[in-house]
Design an enzyme around this catalytic site. Structure first.
Site, PDB file in Angstrom:
ATOM      1  N   ARG A 165     -17.068   1.798   0.541  1.00  0.00           N
ATOM      2  CA  ARG A 165     -15.811   2.151   0.991  1.00  0.00           C
ATOM      3  C   ARG A 165     -15.736   2.121   2.322  1.00  0.00           C
ATOM      4  O   ARG A 165     -14.273   1.890   3.522  1.00  0.00           O
ATOM      5  CB  ARG A 165     -14.696   3.442   0.698  1.00  0.00           C
ATOM      6  CG  ARG A 165     -14.593   2.914  -0.952  1.00  0.00           C
ATOM      7  CD  ARG A 165     -13.884   4.419  -1.781  1.00  0.00           C
ATOM      8  NE  ARG A 165     -12.376   4.377  -1.323  1.00  0.00           N
ATOM      9  CZ  ARG A 165     -11.301   4.157  -1.757  1.00  0.00           C
ATOM     10  NH1 ARG A 165     -11.435   2.637  -2.432  1.00  0.00           N
ATOM     11  NH2 ARG A 165     -10.185   4.923  -0.895  1.00  0.00           N
ATOM     12  N   GLU A 216     -14.165  -0.613 -14.159  1.00  0.00           N
ATOM     13  CA  GLU A 216     -14.182  -1.750 -13.597  1.00  0.00           C
ATOM     14  C   GLU A 216     -14.822  -2.742 -13.230  1.00  0.00           C
ATOM     15  O   GLU A 216     -14.639  -4.080 -13.355  1.00  0.00           O
ATOM     16  CB  GLU A 216     -13.205  -1.921 -11.683  1.00  0.00           C
ATOM     17  CG  GLU A 216     -12.616  -1.093 -11.385  1.00  0.00           C
ATOM     18  CD  GLU A 216     -12.314  -0.415  -9.862  1.00  0.00           C
ATOM     19  OE1 GLU A 216     -13.297  -0.877  -8.908  1.00  0.00           O
ATOM     20  OE2 GLU A 216     -11.081   0.670  -9.589  1.00  0.00           O
ATOM     21  N   ARG A 246     -11.920  -4.028   7.426  1.00  0.00           N
ATOM     22  CA  ARG A 246     -10.436  -3.919   7.599  1.00  0.00           C
ATOM     23  C   ARG A 246      -9.482  -3.855   8.761  1.00  0.00           C
ATOM     24  O   ARG A 246      -8.623  -3.986   9.487  1.00  0.00           O
ATOM     25  CB  ARG A 246      -9.571  -2.762   6.698  1.00  0.00           C
ATOM     26  CG  ARG A 246      -9.524  -3.367   4.804  1.00  0.00           C
ATOM     27  CD  ARG A 246      -9.479  -2.532   4.150  1.00  0.00           C
ATOM     28  NE  ARG A 246      -9.684  -2.476   2.639  1.00  0.00           N
ATOM     29  CZ  ARG A 246      -9.495  -1.657   1.822  1.00  0.00           C
ATOM     30  NH1 ARG A 246      -8.986  -0.233   2.380  1.00  0.00           N
ATOM     31  NH2 ARG A 246      -8.805  -1.696   0.722  1.00  0.00           N
ATOM     32  N   ASN A 290      -4.650  -6.152   2.389  1.00  0.00           N
ATOM     33  CA  ASN A 290      -5.323  -5.978   3.340  1.00  0.00           C
ATOM     34  C   ASN A 290      -7.288  -6.268   3.126  1.00  0.00           C
ATOM     35  O   ASN A 290      -8.503  -5.585   2.602  1.00  0.00           O
ATOM     36  CB  ASN A 290      -5.941  -4.034   3.018  1.00  0.00           C
ATOM     37  CG  ASN A 290      -5.789  -3.710   1.855  1.00  0.00           C
ATOM     38  OD1 ASN A 290      -5.791  -4.777   0.690  1.00  0.00           O
ATOM     39  ND2 ASN A 290      -6.036  -2.422   1.854  1.00  0.00           N
ATOM     40  N   PHE A 314       5.264   0.334  -4.791  1.00  0.00           N
ATOM     41  CA  PHE A 314       4.647  -1.144  -4.400  1.00  0.00           C
ATOM     42  C   PHE A 314       3.268  -1.662  -5.403  1.00  0.00           C
ATOM     43  O   PHE A 314       3.418  -2.740  -4.813  1.00  0.00           O
ATOM     44  CB  PHE A 314       3.893  -1.008  -3.121  1.00  0.00           C
ATOM     45  CG  PHE A 314       2.357   0.177  -3.530  1.00  0.00           C
ATOM     46  CD1 PHE A 314       1.585  -0.652  -4.397  1.00  0.00           C
ATOM     47  CD2 PHE A 314       3.135   1.787  -3.073  1.00  0.00           C
ATOM     48  CE1 PHE A 314       0.079   0.596  -4.511  1.00  0.00           C
ATOM     49  CE2 PHE A 314       1.377   2.336  -3.088  1.00  0.00           C
ATOM     50  CZ  PHE A 314       0.766   1.973  -3.900  1.00  0.00           C
ATOM     51  N   THR A 342      -7.396   1.811   3.566  1.00  0.00           N
ATOM     52  CA  THR A 342      -5.934   1.347   3.240  1.00  0.00           C
ATOM     53  C   THR A 342      -5.830   0.389   4.163  1.00  0.00           C
ATOM     54  O   THR A 342      -5.264  -1.052   3.659  1.00  0.00           O
ATOM     55  CB  THR A 342      -5.533   2.153   1.922  1.00  0.00           C
ATOM     56  OG1 THR A 342      -6.192   3.208   0.977  1.00  0.00           O
ATOM     57  CG2 THR A 342      -4.473   1.658   1.044  1.00  0.00           C
ATOM     58  N   TYR A 401      -5.410  -1.861 -11.532  1.00  0.00           N
ATOM     59  CA  TYR A 401      -4.792  -1.368 -10.924  1.00  0.00           C
ATOM     60  C   TYR A 401      -3.751  -0.099 -11.675  1.00  0.00           C
ATOM     61  O   TYR A 401      -2.684   0.567 -11.412  1.00  0.00           O
ATOM     62  CB  TYR A 401      -4.092  -1.792  -9.972  1.00  0.00           C
ATOM     63  CG  TYR A 401      -4.244  -2.568  -8.564  1.00  0.00           C
ATOM     64  CD1 TYR A 401      -5.462  -1.537  -8.278  1.00  0.00           C
ATOM     65  CD2 TYR A 401      -4.420  -3.634  -7.858  1.00  0.00           C
ATOM     66  CE1 TYR A 401      -5.978  -1.550  -6.823  1.00  0.00           C
ATOM     67  CE2 TYR A 401      -5.292  -3.899  -7.517  1.00  0.00           C
ATOM     68  CZ  TYR A 401      -5.448  -3.633  -7.015  1.00  0.00           C
ATOM     69  OH  TYR A 401      -6.717  -3.802  -5.409  1.00  0.00           O
ATOM     70  N   HIS A 444     -11.007  -5.048  -2.122  1.00  0.00           N
ATOM     71  CA  HIS A 444     -11.219  -4.213  -3.126  1.00  0.00           C
ATOM     72  C   HIS A 444     -12.848  -3.264  -3.067  1.00  0.00           C
ATOM     73  O   HIS A 444     -13.807  -3.647  -2.666  1.00  0.00           O
ATOM     74  CB  HIS A 444     -10.581  -4.306  -3.983  1.00  0.00           C
ATOM     75  CG  HIS A 444     -10.878  -2.947  -5.007  1.00  0.00           C
ATOM     76  ND1 HIS A 444      -9.803  -2.311  -5.633  1.00  0.00           N
ATOM     77  CD2 HIS A 444     -12.075  -2.713  -5.944  1.00  0.00           C
ATOM     78  CE1 HIS A 444     -10.242  -1.263  -6.213  1.00  0.00           C
ATOM     79  NE2 HIS A 444     -11.895  -1.964  -7.047  1.00  0.00           N
ATOM     80  N   LYS A 499     -10.018 -10.133  -1.983  1.00  0.00           N
ATOM     81  CA  LYS A 499      -8.568 -10.383  -2.399  1.00  0.00           C
ATOM     82  C   LYS A 499      -8.223 -11.818  -1.740  1.00  0.00           C
ATOM     83  O   LYS A 499      -8.913 -12.277  -0.806  1.00  0.00           O
ATOM     84  CB  LYS A 499      -7.844  -9.069  -1.714  1.00  0.00           C
ATOM     85  CG  LYS A 499      -8.139  -7.565  -2.140  1.00  0.00           C
ATOM     86  CD  LYS A 499      -7.342  -6.618  -2.025  1.00  0.00           C
ATOM     87  CE  LYS A 499      -7.607  -5.388  -2.763  1.00  0.00           C
ATOM     88  NZ  LYS A 499      -6.435  -4.207  -1.827  1.00  0.00           N
TER      89      LYS A 499
HETATM   90  N1  UDP Z   1      -1.131  -1.012  -0.756  1.00  0.00           N
HETATM   91  C1  UDP Z   1       0.232  -1.256  -1.087  1.00  0.00           C
HETATM   92  N2  UDP Z   1       0.568  -0.298  -0.070  1.00  0.00           N
HETATM   93  C2  UDP Z   1       0.794   1.107   0.251  1.00  0.00           C
HETATM   94  C3  UDP Z   1      -1.237   1.431  -0.700  1.00  0.00           C
HETATM   95  C4  UDP Z   1      -1.488   0.790  -1.400  1.00  0.00           C
HETATM   96  O1  UDP Z   1       0.230  -2.572  -0.962  1.00  0.00           O
HETATM   97  O2  UDP Z   1       1.169   1.701   0.581  1.00  0.00           O
HETATM   98  C5  UDP Z   1      -2.223  -1.685  -1.641  1.00  0.00           C
HETATM   99  C6  UDP Z   1      -3.619  -2.154  -0.836  1.00  0.00           C
HETATM  100  O3  UDP Z   1      -3.305  -3.960  -1.230  1.00  0.00           O
HETATM  101  C7  UDP Z   1      -4.049  -1.422  -1.618  1.00  0.00           C
HETATM  102  C8  UDP Z   1      -4.189  -1.102  -2.573  1.00  0.00           C
HETATM  103  O4  UDP Z   1      -2.509  -1.367  -2.961  1.00  0.00           O
HETATM  104  O5  UDP Z   1      -5.547  -1.465  -1.332  1.00  0.00           O
HETATM  105  C9  UDP Z   1      -4.387   0.015  -4.074  1.00  0.00           C
HETATM  106  O6  UDP Z   1      -4.535   0.755  -3.456  1.00  0.00           O
HETATM  107  P1  UDP Z   1      -4.923   2.170  -3.095  1.00  0.00           P
HETATM  108  O7  UDP Z   1      -4.424   3.199  -2.730  1.00  0.00           O
HETATM  109  O8  UDP Z   1      -5.623   2.007  -4.389  1.00  0.00           O
HETATM  110  O9  UDP Z   1      -5.956   1.519  -1.581  1.00  0.00           O
HETATM  111  P2  UDP Z   1      -7.401   1.207  -1.847  1.00  0.00           P
HETATM  112  O10 UDP Z   1      -8.364   2.516  -2.959  1.00  0.00           O
HETATM  113  O11 UDP Z   1      -7.483  -0.677  -1.919  1.00  0.00           O
HETATM  114  O12 UDP Z   1      -7.616   1.665  -0.357  1.00  0.00           O
HETATM  115 MG    MG Z   2      -7.995   2.174  -4.856  1.00  0.00          MG
END
Ligand code: UDP
Ligand code: MG
Length: 152
Positions: free
Chosen positions: A87, A128, A104, A114, A59, A93, A51, A117, A11
């Site tokens: 992951r 994707e 992370r 974070n 958010f 996350t 997304y 992705h 990112k």
């Molecule tokens: N995110 C955020 N606040 C939250 C949850 C998610 O800003 O409370 C952002 C964060 O950058 C995250 C992205 O939204 O990586 C996508 O969320 P997801 O739940 O898909 O998490 P990921 O799959 O990236 O772990």
């Molecule tokens: Mg995700």
């Protein structure tokens, strides 16, 4: 255990902090194979499509703004169970909940910054990959050429 592909993306904060090489290195060290790599400044439309499942989340606007702030480095990787294991390499996350040893966990503090992705299912990975690499990606066998031995 299935051989799968996944979409991994550094990112804008990860690019800004010079973590592109570090993140690539962790996937290479693990033994996974790189199929595609691009630096791109994504449009809002592309990010909103990427997304799309999170559209209703509070958010979401902040996420799109964050992801639009600079270039990202998108990658396709292939290997055994890579969606799940990828992951695990990224961490949770929320970086504060991520174990040391994860990307992370080692480099982040804020959920809204974070660093990286990773696709969350094989189906989403393929969705994707098509979205970010609409012209397709290569297929290659890392063992077929034996580059260090032949024709020197
Ligand atoms: N995110 C955020 N606040 C939250 C949850 C998610 O800003 O409370 C952002 C964060 O950058 C995250 C992205 O939204 O990586 C996508 O969320 P997801 O739940 O898909 O998490 P990921 O799959 O990236 O772990
Ligand atoms: Mg995700």
């Amino acid at each position: 255990m299935a051989t799968e592909r996944t979409y991994i993306m550094v990112k804008p904060d990860g690019v800004e902090r010079g973590l592109v090489g570090e993140i690539i290195k962790r996937f290479e060290n693990k033994g996974y194979q790189l199929l595609a790599l691009q630096m791109i400044k994504p449009t809002k439309e592309l990010l909103e499509e990427h997304y799309t499942d999170l559209k209703e989340k509070p958010f979401f606007p902040g996420l799109i703004k964050y992801m639009s702030a600079g270039p990202v480095v998108g990658m396709v990787w292939i290997g055994k169970d890579i969606v799940k294991v990828g992951r695990r390499l990224l961490g949770e996350t929320n970086p504060l909940a991520s174990n040391p040893g994860t990307i992370r966990g080692d480099f982040g503090i804020d959920v809204g910054r974070n660093l990286c992705h990773g696709s969350d299912s094989p189906d989403n990975a393929e969705r994707e990959i098509s979205l970010w690499f609409p012209n397709g990606v290569v297929q290659w066998d890392p063992t077929e050429n034996n580059m260090t031995q032949k024709d020197l």
